[in-house]
Scaffold this motif. Structure first.
Motif, short mmCIF file in Angstrom:
data_model
loop_
_atom_site.label_atom_id
_atom_site.label_comp_id
_atom_site.label_asym_id
_atom_site.label_seq_id
_atom_site.Cartn_x
_atom_site.Cartn_y
_atom_site.Cartn_z
N GLU A 275 49.05 47.91 35.32
CA GLU A 275 48.43 47.46 36.89
C GLU A 275 47.01 46.64 36.79
OE1 GLU A 275 49.76 50.46 40.40
OE2 GLU A 275 48.21 51.25 38.79
N THR A 276 46.23 46.96 35.73
CA THR A 276 45.11 46.19 35.62
C THR A 276 45.12 45.10 34.58
OG1 THR A 276 44.20 47.71 34.08
CG2 THR A 276 43.71 48.20 36.31
N PHE B 57 31.91 31.41 28.29
CA PHE B 57 32.56 31.08 29.48
C PHE B 57 31.51 30.04 30.31
CE2 PHE B 57 33.15 31.41 34.32
CZ PHE B 57 34.43 31.73 34.17
N ARG C 195 30.59 40.59 26.44
CA ARG C 195 31.83 41.51 26.35
C ARG C 195 32.26 41.55 24.76
NH1 ARG C 195 35.33 39.85 31.75
NH2 ARG C 195 33.89 41.41 33.23
N ALA D 103 42.92 39.81 32.84
CA ALA D 103 43.41 38.89 33.92
C ALA D 103 44.57 37.92 33.33
CB ALA D 103 42.18 37.94 34.27
N LEU E 33 47.91 39.66 33.05
CA LEU E 33 48.62 39.86 34.13
C LEU E 33 48.91 38.39 34.68
CD1 LEU E 33 46.95 42.54 36.28
CD2 LEU E 33 48.82 42.66 34.67
N LEU F 17 46.80 36.22 35.96
CA LEU F 17 45.95 36.03 37.13
C LEU F 17 44.53 35.47 36.55
CD1 LEU F 17 46.55 39.31 39.01
CD2 LEU F 17 47.16 37.31 39.64
N VAL G 29 34.00 44.61 37.47
CA VAL G 29 34.92 43.35 38.10
C VAL G 29 35.18 43.76 39.56
CG1 VAL G 29 37.02 41.99 37.84
CG2 VAL G 29 35.80 42.83 35.72
N ASP H 296 34.22 34.14 38.88
CA ASP H 296 33.02 33.79 37.86
C ASP H 296 33.56 34.38 36.57
OD1 ASP H 296 32.79 36.56 37.73
OD2 ASP H 296 30.85 36.54 39.08
N THR I 277 38.64 36.19 37.72
CA THR I 277 38.97 35.36 38.76
C THR I 277 39.09 36.11 40.11
OG1 THR I 277 41.27 35.53 38.36
CG2 THR I 277 40.35 33.97 36.97
N ALA J 33 41.73 35.72 42.02
CA ALA J 33 43.11 36.19 42.18
C ALA J 33 43.37 37.54 41.45
CB ALA J 33 44.03 35.35 41.47
N TYR J 34 42.35 37.56 40.42
CA TYR J 34 42.45 38.80 39.48
C TYR J 34 41.79 39.91 40.45
CZ TYR J 34 41.98 42.16 35.76
OH TYR J 34 41.80 43.22 34.84
N HIS K 162 43.73 41.17 43.46
CA HIS K 162 44.61 41.98 42.83
C HIS K 162 44.16 43.44 42.40
CE1 HIS K 162 48.14 43.58 40.37
NE2 HIS K 162 47.34 44.03 39.46
N LEU K 163 43.11 43.62 41.75
CA LEU K 163 42.46 44.81 41.54
C LEU K 163 41.88 45.51 42.68
CD1 LEU K 163 40.15 43.98 38.24
CD2 LEU K 163 42.25 45.28 38.40
#
Lengths: 732, 289
Positions: free
Chosen positions: A605-606, A650, A666, A727, A730, A732, B194, B258, B262, B264-265, B268-269
């Motif tokens: 799910e995550t 990033f 991270r 992300a 998934l 996403l 997040v 950021d 994202t 979208a993520y 979803h979460l």
């Protein structure tokens, strides 16, 4: 496998610097206090690519409490084509100097532009903010594929191929014929993000430029002589004018070989007439030092029905950052290094982009390329219905195997590592449940030789002082002392190691390339053998004999004997103290193979990955101090897993790093990883008296691919980019 | 970091007086946000007023009628160690143990977390779910603001110049009620949410009689979604009902992309985390009393 028995080697004595480290008494660069010392701050570029039109330092110079301001204009001009080599390969002096303080253009966000020395660091920072820099912003380019594309912004006018600084090509056999023999061919392209070594201690440097011209630098460095030579080159002074005192070092992993602050602190000191200290912030470390390249690697491998690789092709583009020198060379040389492959073509591209100039990071370049090879092999094993370790065993490099870049292996432990993985309790244990997957991968690292020096002085109480120049990152004081103790028949505790400045010991290369226990160990070994010979001569004189035997710390002849300590007490009466030195430049480097088995569980799910079980396997040649070998294996594995799962620079589209802190970068914490199991394999290196290969690096090569393979088994997805974060898992 | 003046008033009137004369002063409780912001240059300060020495801001009190009062400067470690909070507000203990590491929890306060007003603040969705109010003191006296109205923009809130937060007040838990806060982070600790989801649920004869849902990191402020809770009223706490409420919360979110995730993520979460928080809140409502 190793069969020799030793008294000291292979045991686990307490480290010589342990008490200082755990009580906080060990002195790091930031702890240094000198009389009349002042403090500096560095002004950095906010732009990823811009022309510097004007720098006005007058307001900073006039600010109360400021002693000196420097820019690139204060440094001697670098001749356009001057090449320097500090043992780690060629570098253009102009690149080295340009990265220290920008002139003409800034090439990445974080590029140092000017520096201030003031009464304290806060005043220096305030004054630095008063320096006026007029920039003409230029379009920036942040990835290798974009930088290689036609019409990309060009960083350096003097590179012949746009942003491609170097092209590497290794070819062996007949590639087309090889692929024609294959029954299964898989080709995949994988990207990796820019990542940082993540050492705890930020870079720092304190310098004092004396009125007699002598320059003394105290810093956190992996190589005091390299720091000396690079600083001297940037400052255009003879190396003998510079003395570097290495302070304790809080991690390096390759990132503390280059100099950043040292020449700046020296130039500020020259202007101010006082010692100047510079310490980076964490953001400075991320944006102003050298991470490891992001990359794109395409690998194509063909295998016949027997599971033998018939041909392999690789295309690698690595991001050098602002100046040439991505680790694409070692990436290209290691991409197929674990395997015996008859037909090979490897092409590598060193590509400059508007990111910090990259530096070494633990087996630099190899994890990026192994990611592609080891995931392609995983896919092939699945297609053939073969166990992934079995496929690797059928193709494993061994003594006599030739790499596409030329060398033939001497004795190497690839098969032994694979067999140890296969026989491990971990590989034979069931997975705990659904959404879990197990991945394996292996990797190779060359290790390095390079010069090292050591001096041993026998004390009258039977102990021995060891003077050496290898900065101690991973317990080398002890691994070196143990080698001296083994030769001298003493205990590790009887050796007192001290790491000294560049004026006080013979030239010693960096603590890098997994070379310290190997090379400096050899210097210590050789010096200890001279000690034994001189001690024998003293005993011979006392006993009036020609031949004296030495075994297990006892000198003997004609039924008479002295322990080492008994003879040491008589040195004064037999001709004076014994003090012996050796300098080596060894050629018998032994490469190391490492393997990883990892179990993960993915939350469907995550997309979050939990690491359930990890086993690191590595050929150490001979483990001098097994606990430190295990520590290296666990450390490299932890870094590799972080690289695989979450770490990345990033960047926004303007080239600014948005996660330049340990909060958002991270890296895995202790809570994110299980205890990493270790299996040390010992296939002795014939090029070292104790069989040492060096263990610092190969262990970081397999994790990226092993994690990717485990994620595939857990999710059914093959991702094409590292980090494989929640992300992306998934989609996403 | 630039030099600043420092004051540590010993009483609330003294603090209010100081603030009246220095309306631009920065308030410091644990300093785990402010000092980092000053060091990194994200904020600057001429005057810093330390509120840790004010007795009223250091109190924790609970009684079954009025509920819980947490002084604005009470550090997290005192919350996690408090017997009344452990027994009546287990979700609060979890949140206080997730803000920073052990050393940070020795200093960081829920009051500071609220006044820092980050969209990602871990404690705020739970405080909203619990129906907490913020007690504010200023030149015009005292006033209360519901926590769900406290934050107005990233780093901004209802505190007017001269005002400071005195305490956070949380109603006594109703019988057969439960609350939870869950956050998603890619690591297991030491990270910024997040997406975070706070939820509270009260059951009457097995039917949901009250529910509140709030999110973090998906809008310019911690986001109260009244409609998500209202959708559960008079429903059995079935998987379908919780899923439907989670979808409503997801629809209310307006996340950005950021370095932490994202859009979208995050979207979803939202549904995943709200559903899981509701499930935990229901389980707690069913197990206690």
């Amino acid at each position: 496998m190793s069969t020799t028995t030793y008294n000291v080697i292979g045991t686990r004595p307490v480290r010589h610097d342990g008490a200082d480290k755990v009580t906080g008494r060990a002195l790091y660069g930031a702890d240094l206090q000198l009389a009349r010392m002042i403090h500096g701050a560095v002004l950095r570029s906010p732009h990823a690519h811009a022309r510097i039109l004007r720098i006005d330092t007058s307001k900073a110079e006039a600010f109360p409490g400021v002693f000196a301001v420097v820019t690139a204009a204060d440094f001697p001009e670098a001749p356009a084509d001057k090449i320097v080599d500090f043992g780690e390969g060629d570098t253009m002096l102009s690149s080295l100097r340009g990265n220290i303080l920008a002139s003409g253009k800034v090439l990445y966000s974080g590029h140092a532009v000017a520096a201030v020395a003031a009464v304290n660091a806060h005043v220096a920072a305030e004054a630095a903010a008063l320096i006026e820099v007029d920039y003409e912003p230029l379009p920036c380019v942040l990835t290798a594929p974009e930088a290689m594309a036609p019409g990309a912004p060009i960083l350096h006018d003097d590179l012949p191929n746009g942003n491609v600084a170097e092209l590497i090509r290794y070819e062996m056999g007949d590639l087309d014929a090889g692929f024609a023999e294959a029954t299964v061919i898989v080709e995949r392209e994988l990207d990796t993000a820019t990542v940082h070594q993540g050492y705890i201690e930020p870079q720092n440097a304190t310098a004092f430029w004396s009125s007699d011209g002598r320059i003394h630098i105290w810093c956190s460095t992996q190589g005091s002589f390299v720091a000396r030579d690079a600083s001297a080159a940037v400052l255009d002074v003879p190396v003998s004018q510079v003395k570097v005192t290495p302070m304790e070092i809080g991690g390096g992993f390759g990132g503390k070989i280059n100099v950043y602050l040292e020449p700046v602190a020296a130039m500020l000191s020259k202007k101010a007439g006082r010692p100047v200290k510079l310490v980076m912030s964490r953001r400075d470390v991320f944006t102003g030092t050298g991470p490891t390249p992001g990359s794109r690697v395409r690998v194509k491998i063909g295998v016949n029905d027997a599971g033998k690789i018939t041909a392999a092709q690789a295309w690698l583009a690595y991001e050098a950052g602002a100046y040439p020198g991505a680790m694409v060379g070692p990436g290209a040389m290691t991409v197929f290094a674990c395997y015996d492959i008859p037909n090979v073509l490897i092409e590598g591209f060193d590509v400059v982009v508007n990111k910090p100039s990259t530096a070494a990071y633990r087996a630099p370049g190899a994890p990026n390329s192994a990611l592609a090879t080891e995931t392609v092999l995983d896919e092939i094993a699945e297609k053939l219905g073969l166990d992934p370790l079995e496929l690797r065993l059928r193709n494993a490099a061994q003594e006599g195997t030739r790499r596409a870049d030329g060398p033939r292996y001497k004795r190497i432990g690839c098969i032994e590592v694979l067999e140890a993985m296969k026989a491990s309790p971990h590989y034979n244990a069931p997975l705990p449940g659904p959404n879990c997957g197990r991945g394996v991968a292996i990797g190779f690292w060359f290790n390095a030789g390079l010069p090292s020096s050591a001096t041993l002085s026998v004390n009258a109480d039977g102990t021995v002082n060891l003077i050496e120049g290898s900065t101690d990152i991973g317990g080398s004081r002890t691994s070196l002392s143990m080698q001296a103790a083994e030769v001298l028949g003493l205990r590790a505790e009887d050796i007192h190691p001290t790491i000294v400045d560049t004026d006080s010991v013979g030239y010693t290369g960096v603590t890098g390339g997994s070379r310290t226990t190997f090379s400096t160990g050899l210097a210590v070994h050789d010096a200890a053998q001279i000690v034994v010979e001189q001690m024998k001569a003293r005993a011979a004189r006392l006993w009036a004999v020609d031949e004296v035997a030495f075994s297990n710390g006892v000198f003997s002849a004609n039924g008479q004997s002295f322990t080492f300590a008994e003879l040491a007490a008589q040195l004064g009466a037999t001709g004076g103290p014994v003090s012996c030195s050796a300098t080596v430049n060894p050629k018998g480097v032994g490469g190391s193979i490492a393997g990883l088995i990892i179990d993960v569980k993915v939350d469907p799910e995550t997309g979050k990955t939990d690491v359930l079980r990890v086993t690191s396997v590595q050929d150490a040649g001979k483990a001098i101090h097994p606990a430190y070998v295990e520590g290296q294996m666990q450390g490299g594995t932890a870094q590799g897993i972080g690289w695989a799962l979450n770490e990345e620079y990033f960047m926004d589209t303007a080239g600014d790093m948005r996660n330049g802190s340990y909060l958002d970068y991270r890296m895995p914490t202790a809570l994110d990883l299980p205890m990493i199991e270790t299996i040390i394999v010992e296939v002795p290196n014939p090029g070292h008296p104790f069989g040492v290969r060096g263990v610092g690096e190969a262990n970081i090569v397999p994790p990226l691919a092993a994690v990717a393979n485990a994620l595939y088994r857990a999710t059914g997805k093959r991702l094409n980019r590292v980090p494989m974060n929640p992300a992306t898992i998934l989609g996403l | 970091m630039k030099a600043f003046d420092y004051a540590a008033p010993a009483s609330l009137p003294e603090a209010v007086g100081l603030l009246a004369s220095q309306p631009s002063a920065r308030l410091l409780a644990g300093g785990t946000d402010l000092l980092v912001q000053l060091r990194s240059g994200r904020k600057d300060a001429d005057v810093v007023i330390d509120v840790k020495k004010i007795p009223e801001l250091n109190e924790i009190s609970f009684n079954p009628a009025d509920g819980l009062t947490i002084g604005a400067a009470v550090p997290c470690y005192r919350l996690t160690a408090d017997a009344a909070i452990q027994s009546h507000y287990p979700a609060l203990v979890e949140v206080a143990s997730w803000i920073g590491g052990t050393q940070i929890q020795g200093r960081a306060s829920l009051g500071g977390n609220l006044c820092n007003s980050a969209p990602s603040a871990d404690s705020i969705p739970l405080l909203i779910a619990l129906g907490a109010t913020a007690l504010i003191a200023g030149p015009a006296g005292r006033r209360s603001v519901p926590v769900d109205e406290f934050c107005t923009a990233p780093g901004r809130n209802q505190l007017a110049p001269g005002e400071l937060l005195v305490s956070i007040q949380i109603p006594a838990p109703a019988p057969f009620s439960g609350a939870a806060y869950l956050r998603f982070i890619p690591r297991n600790e030491m990270d910024i949410a997040v997406v975070g989801a706070g939820a509270s649920v009260t059951l009457s004869n097995g039917v949901i009689s009250a529910a509140r849902v709030a999110l973090s990191s998906v809008a310019p402020t911690p986001l109260f979604v009244p409609a998500a809770g209202e959708s559960l009223l008079n429903q059995m706490p079935t998987a379908e009902a919780l899923e439907a409420a989670a979808k409503i919360a997801q629809e209310a979110a307006s996340p950005i992309s950021d370095m932490r995730g994202t859009a979208a993520y995050r979207r979803h979460l939202c549904a995943v985390m709200v559903r899981r928080a509701l499930e935990l809140a229901v389980a707690r409502a069913q197990e206690i009393n």
